[in-house]
Design a protein around this motif. Structure first.
Motif, PDB file in Angstrom:
ATOM      1  N   ARG A 248      -6.556 -10.850  -6.914  1.00 32.17           N
ATOM      2  CA  ARG A 248      -5.133 -10.584  -6.727  1.00 32.17           C
ATOM      3  C   ARG A 248      -4.874  -9.092  -6.538  1.00 32.17           C
ATOM      4  O   ARG A 248      -4.031  -8.695  -5.730  1.00 32.17           O
ATOM      5  CB  ARG A 248      -4.315 -11.104  -7.911  1.00 32.17           C
ATOM      6  N   THR A 249      -5.608  -8.257  -7.286  1.00 31.90           N
ATOM      7  CA  THR A 249      -5.452  -6.810  -7.135  1.00 31.90           C
ATOM      8  C   THR A 249      -5.768  -6.386  -5.707  1.00 31.90           C
ATOM      9  O   THR A 249      -5.044  -5.592  -5.102  1.00 31.90           O
ATOM     10  CB  THR A 249      -6.374  -6.061  -8.121  1.00 31.90           C
ATOM     11  N   ILE A 250      -6.856  -6.939  -5.169  1.00 35.75           N
ATOM     12  CA  ILE A 250      -7.221  -6.635  -3.780  1.00 35.75           C
ATOM     13  C   ILE A 250      -6.109  -7.073  -2.834  1.00 35.75           C
ATOM     14  O   ILE A 250      -5.701  -6.330  -1.939  1.00 35.75           O
ATOM     15  CB  ILE A 250      -8.539  -7.332  -3.408  1.00 35.75           C
ATOM     16  N   GLY A 251      -5.619  -8.288  -3.034  1.00 33.59           N
ATOM     17  CA  GLY A 251      -4.574  -8.813  -2.160  1.00 33.59           C
ATOM     18  C   GLY A 251      -3.325  -7.946  -2.161  1.00 33.59           C
ATOM     19  O   GLY A 251      -2.745  -7.656  -1.101  1.00 33.59           O
ATOM     20  N   GLU A 252      -2.916  -7.536  -3.342  1.00 30.67           N
ATOM     21  CA  GLU A 252      -1.702  -6.724  -3.446  1.00 30.67           C
ATOM     22  C   GLU A 252      -1.893  -5.358  -2.792  1.00 30.67           C
ATOM     23  O   GLU A 252      -1.005  -4.862  -2.096  1.00 30.67           O
ATOM     24  CB  GLU A 252      -1.314  -6.562  -4.924  1.00 30.67           C
ATOM     25  N   GLN A 253      -3.066  -4.754  -2.995  1.00 33.65           N
ATOM     26  CA  GLN A 253      -3.311  -3.442  -2.402  1.00 33.65           C
ATOM     27  C   GLN A 253      -3.439  -3.530  -0.888  1.00 33.65           C
ATOM     28  O   GLN A 253      -2.969  -2.650  -0.163  1.00 33.65           O
ATOM     29  CB  GLN A 253      -4.558  -2.823  -3.018  1.00 33.65           C
ATOM     30  N   MET A 254      -4.084  -4.590  -0.402  1.00 39.19           N
ATOM     31  CA  MET A 254      -4.214  -4.753   1.041  1.00 39.19           C
ATOM     32  C   MET A 254      -2.840  -4.970   1.681  1.00 39.19           C
ATOM     33  O   MET A 254      -2.551  -4.413   2.755  1.00 39.19           O
ATOM     34  CB  MET A 254      -5.125  -5.931   1.365  1.00 39.19           C
ATOM     35  N   ALA A 255      -1.990  -5.764   1.041  1.00 41.30           N
ATOM     36  CA  ALA A 255      -0.649  -6.008   1.584  1.00 41.30           C
ATOM     37  C   ALA A 255       0.167  -4.722   1.592  1.00 41.30           C
ATOM     38  O   ALA A 255       0.861  -4.408   2.571  1.00 41.30           O
ATOM     39  CB  ALA A 255       0.059  -7.081   0.758  1.00 41.30           C
ATOM     40  N   THR A 256       0.077  -3.950   0.507  1.00 42.27           N
ATOM     41  CA  THR A 256       0.796  -2.677   0.445  1.00 42.27           C
ATOM     42  C   THR A 256       0.358  -1.755   1.573  1.00 42.27           C
ATOM     43  O   THR A 256       1.184  -1.136   2.262  1.00 42.27           O
ATOM     44  CB  THR A 256       0.561  -1.988  -0.906  1.00 42.27           C
ATOM     45  N   SER A 257      -0.967  -1.665   1.775  1.00 45.48           N
ATOM     46  CA  SER A 257      -1.485  -0.787   2.816  1.00 45.48           C
ATOM     47  C   SER A 257      -1.058  -1.253   4.207  1.00 45.48           C
ATOM     48  O   SER A 257      -0.560  -0.466   5.014  1.00 45.48           O
ATOM     49  CB  SER A 257      -3.014  -0.731   2.729  1.00 45.48           C
ATOM     50  N   LYS A 258      -1.229  -2.541   4.464  1.00 40.97           N
ATOM     51  CA  LYS A 258      -0.968  -3.052   5.814  1.00 40.97           C
ATOM     52  C   LYS A 258       0.510  -2.988   6.185  1.00 40.97           C
ATOM     53  O   LYS A 258       0.857  -2.702   7.329  1.00 40.97           O
ATOM     54  CB  LYS A 258      -1.473  -4.495   5.915  1.00 40.97           C
ATOM     55  N   TYR A 259       1.386  -3.246   5.193  1.00 47.61           N
ATOM     56  CA  TYR A 259       2.820  -3.248   5.475  1.00 47.61           C
ATOM     57  C   TYR A 259       3.458  -1.872   5.341  1.00 47.61           C
ATOM     58  O   TYR A 259       4.626  -1.695   5.653  1.00 47.61           O
ATOM     59  CB  TYR A 259       3.530  -4.248   4.568  1.00 47.61           C
ATOM     60  N   THR A 260       2.679  -0.880   4.871  1.00 43.57           N
ATOM     61  CA  THR A 260       3.209   0.478   4.727  1.00 43.57           C
ATOM     62  C   THR A 260       2.717   1.387   5.828  1.00 43.57           C
ATOM     63  O   THR A 260       3.498   2.116   6.451  1.00 43.57           O
ATOM     64  CB  THR A 260       2.811   1.067   3.352  1.00 43.57           C
ATOM     65  N   ALA A 261       1.394   1.361   6.057  1.00 46.13           N
ATOM     66  CA  ALA A 261       0.796   2.269   7.037  1.00 46.13           C
ATOM     67  C   ALA A 261       0.533   1.543   8.356  1.00 46.13           C
ATOM     68  O   ALA A 261      -0.184   0.549   8.374  1.00 46.13           O
ATOM     69  CB  ALA A 261      -0.523   2.828   6.488  1.00 46.13           C
ATOM     70  N   PRO A 262       1.110   2.025   9.455  1.00 42.08           N
ATOM     71  CA  PRO A 262       0.787   1.422  10.765  1.00 42.08           C
ATOM     72  C   PRO A 262      -0.661   1.734  11.139  1.00 42.08           C
ATOM     73  O   PRO A 262      -1.023   2.894  11.328  1.00 42.08           O
ATOM     74  CB  PRO A 262       1.776   2.101  11.724  1.00 42.08           C
TER      75      PRO A 262
END
Length: 505
Positions: free
Chosen positions: A287-301
């Motif tokens: 879950r930690t990986i999922g949350e960090q990946m989502a944050t990165s993908k939806y924040t940084a183009p």
């Protein structure tokens, strides 16, 4: 009896909550100070929470899988009134407050772990006291070699080994004429008759290193951890992993299992139907990986730049240096060369070694080079950080990468060893494939993916020939880094990988 409540301390820098992965105790269990009562998952690391009291577990206030805020009560203990005064005199408030880290709390406990004994005061941290109990050592008889006579784990082991050697000598001299000496019984804990008889000879050692989870598994399976064969070592001592314990137990159980398996196989084959769906908990590292990946993908183009490095000279150079590395006990991998090449590129194009601070409206250029190395583990992806790569040599880097990767796979790595990264490398080529679109380890602004090193056709002076190549996939945060800078950085990395002798300059 007095009831003491224990709050979840800060289990990582800046962490506001943690997932309670597993309880190591149940209501009614008797625990001592320093015993592990729970495992908490946070920031991609599994943190063990030690008891702060000698007493009995009264109540658990969280379920496994619950997300618990720092400062919430997670467990209560019944503590004898007679001990309460001594504890209050010798130790600070141990309930923990938000913001106190596990390391700080442990330090406080260690500094206060002095018990009155007939011979005087004994200074020993909880880990040493726990080890003494496991080895059957009287902590008051151990001579401490630390500052002020503090007793360390090594002191306890040395005392236990000395006592065992003395007992063996006494046993040998006690044999009377005419009596034959019988082989000594194994001194390890909890080995069953089946395991002892069927799993092969006992390992010739008295000390075995293993993480608490491995020891718990050995106890659960009835395995003598000292009898588990292993070629792995740590600090010169045998080191056993969970996989070693499971393999040992499986070998012991094979004869009995085979006897019943054939009788049941026919009936099970006729009636068993595979489940149409199964569920796997989405928690912990996953879950930690999922949350960090989502944050990165939806924040940084994200933009990904692909290229290929020709590395025939690198392959030859590594082959020449492997023997020297092996003489020093180091496995020289290509990753050490890649680390040095990446730092060379980052020094020429520092924008890729940066972080975007949106609140202050600035781009922070990092003049230090802490490179994260993505490691695939059974629990998910972890990213240990190799600090100050620019200050270290190839062999030192190779050794440190191997050590961090091993700790990540064994879940013994600390949160601090996965923080402070400025750039990340992910080696998906170890599992096959050439190119990918890696997700940036936010808030970093770039990540380099490595494909599989193979011989591929290349064109040289109009002629097609085979050459060793390394596919590169560089993902960038397009808010901060332009495509031209990404391409120039990649070209620099390629140049150093193609001519690795330049790294020596």
């Amino acid at each position: 009896m007095t009831v003491k409540e224990f709050k979840l301390p800060d289990v990582g820098e800046g962490v506001a909550e943690g997932e309670l992965v597993s309880w190591q105790v149940s209501p009614g269990d008797t625990v001592s100070e320093g015993d592990i009562v729970a495992e908490v998952e946070t920031d991609k690391a599994l943190v063990e929470v030690p008891s702060r009291y000698d007493g009995t577990v009264q109540e658990l206030f969280a379920e496994e899988g619950d997300i618990v805020p720092v400062g919430d009560v997670i467990i209560s203990f019944e503590v004898a009134d007679a001990d309460e005064g001594d504890a209050a005199a010798e130790a600070p408030d141990t309930e923990g407050e938000p913001g106190d880290s596990v390391d700080d709390a442990k330090t406080d406990t260690e500094e206060a772990a002095a018990a009155e004994t007939p011979e005087g005061r004994v200074f020993a941290p909880p880990s040493a006291r726990k080890l003494a109990r496991e080895l059957g050592v009287d902590i008051t008889e151990v001579e401490g070699t630390g500052p002020g006579g503090r007793i360390s784990d090594a002191d306890v082991r040395a005392h236990a080994e000395s006592a065992e050697a003395h007992d063996e000598t006494a046993a040998e001299t006690a044999v009377t004429p005419g009596e034959s000496e019988a082989p000594a019984e194994p001194t390890g804990a909890g080995v069953s008759e089946t395991v002892s008889a069927d799993a092969g000879p006992r390992a010739e050692r008295d000390t075995t290193l293993a993480v608490p989870a491995t020891r718990a598994l050995a106890e659960e399976l009835g395995v003598d951890i000292h009898a588990v064969p292993t070629e792995k070592t740590r600090d010169g001592e045998a080191f056993v992993e969970e996989a070693d314990v499971r393999a040992f137990a499986e070998r012991a159980a094979e004869p009995a299992a085979e006897a019943g398996a054939e009788a049941e196989a026919g009936a099970e084959a006729a009636t068993a139907e595979p489940a149409r769906e199964e569920t796997v908990p989405y928690r912990g590292v996953r879950r930690t990986i999922g949350e960090q990946m989502a944050t990165s993908k939806y924040t940084a183009p994200h933009v990904t730049h692909h290229d290929t490095a020709e590395i025939d000279q690198l392959v030859e150079t590594r082959e020449e240096l492997k023997g020297t590395a092996e003489e020093k006990g180091i496995r020289l991998t290509y990753m050490a060369f890649v680390l040095k090449a990446v730092v060379a590129g980052l020094k020429e194009y520092p924008i890729l070694n940066s972080e975007l601070d949106e609140e202050e409206g600035v781009i922070r250029l990092k003049n230090y080079y802490n490179i994260g190395i993505a490691v695939a583990t059974d629990a998910g992806l972890m990213v240990p950080v190799v600090e100050n790569v620019d200050e270290k040599g190839l062999l030192e880097l190779a050794d440190e990468v191997q050590e961090l990767a091993t700790k990540a796979r064994e879940r013994s790595i600390s949160p601090q060893e996965m923080q402070g990264g400025t750039f990340t490398i992910t080696n998906f080529g170890a599992f096959g494939g050439e190119y990918a679109t890696p997700i940036i380890n936010y808030p970093e602004t770039s990540i380099l993916g490595l494909g599989a090193i193979e011989q591929r056709p290349v064109v040289d002076d109009g002629e097609v020939e085979a050459a060793h190549t390394l596919p590169l996939s560089l993902a960038i945060d397009h808010r901060v880094i332009d495509g031209a800078e990404a391409a120039k950085f990649t070209n620099t990395v390629k140049e150093y990988l193609a001519e690795p002798t330049k790294l020596l300059l």
